[in-house]
Enzyme design. Sequence first.
Site, mmCIF file in Angstrom:
data_model
loop_
_atom_site.group_PDB
_atom_site.id
_atom_site.type_symbol
_atom_site.label_atom_id
_atom_site.label_comp_id
_atom_site.label_asym_id
_atom_site.label_seq_id
_atom_site.Cartn_x
_atom_site.Cartn_y
_atom_site.Cartn_z
ATOM 1 N N THR A 199 0.839 -1.200 0.000
ATOM 2 C CA THR A 199 0.000 0.000 0.000
ATOM 3 C C THR A 199 0.875 1.251 0.000
ATOM 4 O O THR A 199 2.015 1.228 0.445
ATOM 5 C CB THR A 199 -0.947 0.027 1.205
ATOM 6 O OG1 THR A 199 -0.187 0.152 2.420
ATOM 7 C CG2 THR A 199 -1.790 -1.238 1.266
ATOM 8 N N GLY A 200 0.316 2.334 -0.527
ATOM 9 C CA GLY A 200 1.075 3.580 -0.605
ATOM 10 C C GLY A 200 2.349 3.399 -1.401
ATOM 11 O O GLY A 200 3.414 3.893 -1.015
ATOM 12 N N SER A 201 2.247 2.713 -2.543
ATOM 13 C CA SER A 201 3.460 2.278 -3.254
ATOM 14 C C SER A 201 3.724 3.017 -4.559
ATOM 15 O O SER A 201 4.500 2.547 -5.385
ATOM 16 C CB SER A 201 3.374 0.774 -3.524
ATOM 17 O OG SER A 201 2.112 0.401 -4.047
ATOM 18 N N GLY A 250 8.234 6.969 -2.917
ATOM 19 C CA GLY A 250 8.919 6.875 -1.631
ATOM 20 C C GLY A 250 9.262 5.468 -1.189
ATOM 21 O O GLY A 250 9.681 4.618 -1.985
ATOM 22 N N ILE A 251 9.102 5.219 0.100
ATOM 23 C CA ILE A 251 9.452 3.928 0.687
ATOM 24 C C ILE A 251 8.629 2.806 0.063
ATOM 25 O O ILE A 251 9.147 1.719 -0.227
ATOM 26 C CB ILE A 251 9.254 3.965 2.208
ATOM 27 C CG1 ILE A 251 10.247 4.943 2.861
ATOM 28 C CG2 ILE A 251 9.437 2.567 2.818
ATOM 29 C CD1 ILE A 251 10.016 5.166 4.340
ATOM 30 N N GLY A 252 7.349 3.051 -0.161
ATOM 31 C CA GLY A 252 6.497 2.027 -0.738
ATOM 32 C C GLY A 252 6.949 1.587 -2.115
ATOM 33 O O GLY A 252 6.957 0.388 -2.436
ATOM 34 N N SER A 285 7.351 3.849 12.544
ATOM 35 C CA SER A 285 8.261 4.992 12.518
ATOM 36 C C SER A 285 8.925 5.153 13.875
ATOM 37 O O SER A 285 8.397 4.687 14.894
ATOM 38 C CB SER A 285 7.473 6.261 12.169
ATOM 39 O OG SER A 285 8.188 7.432 12.493
ATOM 40 N N TYR A 300 0.387 11.744 14.399
ATOM 41 C CA TYR A 300 1.163 10.795 13.605
ATOM 42 C C TYR A 300 1.835 9.761 14.514
ATOM 43 O O TYR A 300 1.734 8.550 14.284
ATOM 44 C CB TYR A 300 2.209 11.535 12.780
ATOM 45 C CG TYR A 300 3.186 10.644 12.052
ATOM 46 C CD1 TYR A 300 2.793 9.924 10.929
ATOM 47 C CD2 TYR A 300 4.510 10.530 12.482
ATOM 48 C CE1 TYR A 300 3.693 9.107 10.256
ATOM 49 C CE2 TYR A 300 5.413 9.716 11.815
ATOM 50 C CZ TYR A 300 5.001 9.006 10.704
ATOM 51 O OH TYR A 300 5.894 8.199 10.046
#
Length: 264
Positions: A13-15, A18-20, A141, A154
Amino acid sequence: MKIDLTGKTALVTGSSQGIGLAIAKELTKAGATVVLSGRSQDSLDSAAADISATADVRKPRTVAGDLGTKQGVAALASEVGGVDILVNNLGIYESKDALDITDEDWQEYLDVNLLSAVRLTRALLPRMMRQKWGRVLYLASDAAISVPHDMLHYGVSKTALVAAARGYAKVAAGSGVTVNSVIAGPTKTDGAVRFIREKFGSELPWEDVEDKFMSTERSASLIKRLIDPLEIANMVVYLSSTQASATTGGALRVDGGYVDSIFP
Protein backbone atom coordinates in the site's frame (compact mmCIF):
# COMPACT_ATOMS: atom_id res chain seq x y z
CA MET A 1 21.86 -14.50 1.28
CA LYS A 2 19.73 -15.48 -1.71
CA ILE A 3 16.10 -14.46 -1.24
CA ASP A 4 13.70 -15.98 -3.75
CA LEU A 5 10.06 -14.92 -3.64
CA THR A 6 9.11 -16.52 -6.93
CA GLY A 7 5.49 -17.62 -6.88
CA LYS A 8 4.54 -15.20 -4.10
CA THR A 9 2.12 -12.31 -4.56
CA ALA A 10 2.71 -9.13 -2.56
CA LEU A 11 0.42 -6.17 -1.98
CA VAL A 12 2.18 -2.93 -1.05
CA THR A 13 0.00 0.00 0.00
CA GLY A 14 1.08 3.58 -0.60
CA SER A 15 3.46 2.28 -3.25
CA SER A 16 3.38 4.94 -5.97
CA GLN A 17 6.40 6.73 -4.47
CA GLY A 18 8.92 6.88 -1.63
CA ILE A 19 9.45 3.93 0.69
CA GLY A 20 6.50 2.03 -0.74
CA LEU A 21 7.85 2.22 -4.28
CA ALA A 22 11.30 1.13 -3.12
CA ILE A 23 9.75 -1.86 -1.33
CA ALA A 24 7.73 -2.80 -4.41
CA LYS A 25 10.84 -2.64 -6.59
CA GLU A 26 12.90 -4.87 -4.31
CA LEU A 27 10.12 -7.42 -3.85
CA THR A 28 9.80 -7.57 -7.64
CA LYS A 29 13.56 -8.08 -8.02
CA ALA A 30 13.30 -10.96 -5.53
CA GLY A 31 10.74 -12.63 -7.79
CA ALA A 32 7.41 -11.65 -6.21
CA THR A 33 4.42 -10.57 -8.24
CA VAL A 34 3.57 -7.16 -6.81
CA VAL A 35 0.28 -5.28 -6.64
CA LEU A 36 0.64 -1.51 -6.24
CA SER A 37 -1.95 0.48 -4.32
CA GLY A 38 -2.49 4.23 -4.06
CA ARG A 39 -5.03 6.98 -4.63
CA SER A 40 -3.89 8.24 -8.03
CA GLN A 41 -4.08 5.92 -11.03
CA ASP A 42 -1.67 8.16 -12.94
CA SER A 43 0.91 7.92 -10.16
CA LEU A 44 0.47 4.16 -9.95
CA ASP A 45 0.90 3.81 -13.71
CA SER A 46 4.12 5.81 -13.51
CA ALA A 47 5.38 3.67 -10.61
CA ALA A 48 4.49 0.46 -12.46
CA ALA A 49 6.42 1.62 -15.53
CA ASP A 50 9.39 2.52 -13.30
CA ILE A 51 9.40 -0.93 -11.69
CA SER A 52 9.05 -2.67 -15.04
CA ALA A 53 12.01 -0.78 -16.45
CA THR A 54 14.15 -1.33 -13.37
CA ALA A 55 13.45 -5.01 -12.81
CA ASP A 56 12.93 -5.94 -16.49
CA VAL A 57 9.59 -7.57 -15.74
CA ARG A 58 5.99 -7.08 -16.77
CA LYS A 59 4.29 -4.04 -15.27
CA PRO A 60 2.88 -4.76 -11.80
CA ARG A 61 -0.85 -4.75 -11.25
CA THR A 62 -2.25 -1.49 -9.93
CA VAL A 63 -5.38 -0.82 -7.89
CA ALA A 64 -6.34 2.80 -7.18
CA GLY A 65 -8.54 3.70 -4.23
CA ASP A 66 -8.84 5.51 -0.90
CA LEU A 67 -7.77 3.13 1.86
CA GLY A 68 -8.75 5.67 4.49
CA THR A 69 -12.30 4.37 4.10
CA LYS A 70 -13.97 1.00 4.75
CA GLN A 71 -15.23 0.96 1.19
CA GLY A 72 -11.78 1.57 -0.28
CA VAL A 73 -10.22 -1.27 1.70
CA ALA A 74 -13.07 -3.64 0.86
CA ALA A 75 -12.73 -2.84 -2.84
CA LEU A 76 -8.97 -3.44 -2.78
CA ALA A 77 -9.29 -6.71 -0.86
CA SER A 78 -11.94 -7.91 -3.30
CA GLU A 79 -9.82 -6.94 -6.29
CA VAL A 80 -6.64 -8.70 -5.16
CA GLY A 81 -8.49 -11.75 -3.81
CA GLY A 82 -5.61 -13.06 -1.73
CA VAL A 83 -1.91 -12.39 -1.32
CA ASP A 84 1.05 -14.09 0.30
CA ILE A 85 2.73 -10.88 1.48
CA LEU A 86 0.91 -7.80 2.77
CA VAL A 87 3.00 -4.67 3.29
CA ASN A 88 1.00 -1.96 5.05
CA ASN A 89 3.12 1.02 4.07
CA LEU A 90 0.43 3.68 3.59
CA GLY A 91 0.85 6.68 5.89
CA ILE A 92 0.38 10.43 6.11
CA TYR A 93 2.19 12.96 8.30
CA GLU A 94 2.45 16.67 8.98
CA SER A 95 3.90 19.07 11.51
CA LYS A 96 1.21 20.65 13.70
CA ASP A 97 1.07 22.03 17.23
CA ALA A 98 -0.38 19.34 19.49
CA LEU A 99 -3.03 21.67 20.88
CA ASP A 100 -4.19 22.57 17.38
CA ILE A 101 -4.85 18.98 16.27
CA THR A 102 -8.60 18.73 15.79
CA ASP A 103 -10.89 15.73 16.23
CA GLU A 104 -11.09 15.55 12.44
CA ASP A 105 -7.28 15.44 12.21
CA TRP A 106 -7.12 12.65 14.77
CA GLN A 107 -9.76 10.63 12.95
CA GLU A 108 -8.05 11.04 9.58
CA TYR A 109 -4.71 9.84 10.94
CA LEU A 110 -6.27 6.85 12.64
CA ASP A 111 -8.27 5.97 9.52
CA VAL A 112 -5.31 6.21 7.14
CA ASN A 113 -2.31 5.17 9.23
CA LEU A 114 -3.91 2.56 11.48
CA LEU A 115 -7.30 1.35 10.33
CA SER A 116 -6.29 0.86 6.68
CA ALA A 117 -3.73 -1.70 7.90
CA VAL A 118 -6.09 -3.27 10.43
CA ARG A 119 -8.87 -3.65 7.86
CA LEU A 120 -6.57 -5.16 5.24
CA THR A 121 -5.09 -7.55 7.78
CA ARG A 122 -8.56 -8.62 8.85
CA ALA A 123 -9.49 -9.25 5.22
CA LEU A 124 -6.33 -11.01 4.02
CA LEU A 125 -4.81 -12.76 7.04
CA PRO A 126 -7.34 -15.64 7.27
CA ARG A 127 -6.40 -16.96 3.81
CA MET A 128 -2.71 -16.83 4.70
CA MET A 129 -3.40 -18.84 7.84
CA ARG A 130 -5.39 -21.42 5.90
CA GLN A 131 -2.56 -21.87 3.39
CA LYS A 132 -0.03 -22.13 6.25
CA TRP A 133 2.26 -19.40 4.91
CA GLY A 134 2.17 -15.64 4.78
CA ARG A 135 3.85 -12.40 5.75
CA VAL A 136 2.17 -9.29 7.15
CA LEU A 137 4.29 -6.19 7.62
CA TYR A 138 3.50 -2.78 9.09
CA LEU A 139 5.66 0.25 8.30
CA ALA A 140 5.91 2.17 11.54
CA SER A 141 8.26 4.99 12.52
CA ASP A 142 10.71 6.16 15.16
CA ALA A 143 7.83 8.51 16.07
CA ALA A 144 6.03 5.46 17.46
CA ILE A 145 8.64 5.29 20.22
CA SER A 146 9.96 8.85 20.48
CA VAL A 147 6.60 10.57 19.98
CA PRO A 148 7.17 14.12 18.66
CA HIS A 149 5.15 16.95 20.22
CA ASP A 150 4.64 18.58 16.84
CA MET A 151 3.46 15.36 15.17
CA LEU A 152 1.49 13.86 18.03
CA HIS A 153 -1.34 12.42 15.95
CA TYR A 154 1.16 10.80 13.60
CA GLY A 155 3.22 9.35 16.45
CA VAL A 156 0.20 7.93 18.26
CA SER A 157 -1.11 6.30 15.08
CA LYS A 158 2.27 4.62 14.55
CA THR A 159 2.48 3.47 18.19
CA ALA A 160 -0.92 1.84 17.71
CA LEU A 161 0.33 0.23 14.50
CA VAL A 162 3.21 -1.45 16.35
CA ALA A 163 0.77 -2.75 18.94
CA ALA A 164 -1.55 -4.06 16.22
CA ALA A 165 1.32 -5.95 14.60
CA ARG A 166 2.16 -7.64 17.89
CA GLY A 167 -1.47 -8.54 18.47
CA TYR A 168 -1.99 -10.02 15.00
CA ALA A 169 1.22 -12.02 15.38
CA LYS A 170 -0.49 -13.72 18.33
CA VAL A 171 -3.60 -14.32 16.22
CA ALA A 172 -1.42 -16.05 13.61
CA ALA A 173 0.57 -18.08 16.14
CA GLY A 174 1.52 -21.54 14.90
CA SER A 175 0.04 -20.98 11.43
CA GLY A 176 3.26 -20.38 9.48
CA VAL A 177 2.32 -16.72 9.06
CA THR A 178 4.58 -14.06 10.56
CA VAL A 179 3.54 -10.51 11.45
CA ASN A 180 6.08 -7.78 12.16
CA SER A 181 6.47 -4.01 12.17
CA VAL A 182 9.42 -2.09 10.78
CA ILE A 183 10.50 1.03 12.66
CA ALA A 184 11.70 3.37 9.94
CA GLY A 185 13.84 6.34 10.88
CA PRO A 186 14.12 9.69 9.07
CA THR A 187 14.18 8.71 5.41
CA LYS A 188 15.00 10.66 2.27
CA THR A 189 11.75 10.60 0.34
CA ASP A 190 10.32 13.37 -1.82
CA GLY A 191 7.79 14.08 0.93
CA ALA A 192 10.48 14.27 3.58
CA VAL A 193 12.56 16.62 1.45
CA ARG A 194 9.56 18.95 1.03
CA PHE A 195 8.84 18.71 4.76
CA ILE A 196 12.43 19.61 5.66
CA ARG A 197 12.58 22.42 3.10
CA GLU A 198 9.45 23.93 4.64
CA LYS A 199 11.21 24.02 7.98
CA PHE A 200 14.57 25.37 6.83
CA GLY A 201 13.86 27.17 3.57
CA SER A 202 14.83 26.63 -0.05
CA GLU A 203 17.82 28.94 -0.26
CA LEU A 204 20.53 26.62 1.11
CA PRO A 205 21.99 23.71 -0.86
CA TRP A 206 20.30 20.42 0.03
CA GLU A 207 23.42 19.00 1.71
CA ASP A 208 23.48 21.95 4.12
CA VAL A 209 19.75 21.66 4.79
CA GLU A 210 20.06 17.93 5.50
CA ASP A 211 22.98 18.53 7.88
CA LYS A 212 21.02 21.25 9.67
CA PHE A 213 17.93 19.06 9.98
CA MET A 214 19.91 16.11 11.32
CA SER A 215 21.87 18.23 13.80
CA THR A 216 18.88 20.15 15.15
CA GLU A 217 15.85 17.88 14.65
CA ARG A 218 17.38 14.37 14.60
CA SER A 219 20.62 14.83 16.52
CA ALA A 220 20.28 11.39 18.16
CA SER A 221 20.83 9.68 14.81
CA LEU A 222 23.98 7.57 14.85
CA ILE A 223 24.45 7.61 11.08
CA LYS A 224 24.02 11.41 10.90
CA ARG A 225 22.16 11.32 7.60
CA LEU A 226 18.76 10.52 6.16
CA ILE A 227 18.09 6.87 5.42
CA ASP A 228 17.80 5.71 1.81
CA PRO A 229 14.40 4.11 1.07
CA LEU A 230 16.31 1.09 -0.27
CA GLU A 231 17.65 0.47 3.23
CA ILE A 232 14.08 0.18 4.52
CA ALA A 233 13.11 -2.01 1.58
CA ASN A 234 15.96 -4.42 2.28
CA MET A 235 14.54 -5.16 5.73
CA VAL A 236 11.05 -5.66 4.33
CA VAL A 237 12.29 -8.09 1.68
CA TYR A 238 14.13 -10.11 4.32
CA LEU A 239 11.09 -10.24 6.60
CA SER A 240 9.04 -11.37 3.59
CA SER A 241 11.32 -14.32 2.98
CA THR A 242 11.41 -17.92 4.18
CA GLN A 243 14.70 -17.07 5.90
CA ALA A 244 12.77 -14.89 8.39
CA SER A 245 10.36 -17.66 9.42
CA ALA A 246 11.32 -17.43 13.12
CA THR A 247 10.91 -13.67 13.31
CA THR A 248 7.39 -12.67 14.28
CA GLY A 249 5.71 -10.26 16.67
CA GLY A 250 8.75 -8.03 16.41
CA ALA A 251 9.35 -4.33 15.92
CA LEU A 252 12.54 -4.22 13.88
CA ARG A 253 14.37 -0.94 13.64
CA VAL A 254 15.88 0.60 10.52
CA ASP A 255 16.22 3.99 12.15
CA GLY A 256 19.91 4.77 11.85
CA GLY A 257 20.21 4.33 15.61
CA TYR A 258 17.93 7.31 16.22
CA VAL A 259 15.91 5.75 19.03
CA ASP A 260 18.19 5.74 22.08
CA SER A 261 17.37 2.26 23.29
CA ILE A 262 18.70 -1.27 22.87
CA PHE A 263 15.09 -2.44 22.65
CA PRO A 264 12.30 -1.12 20.37
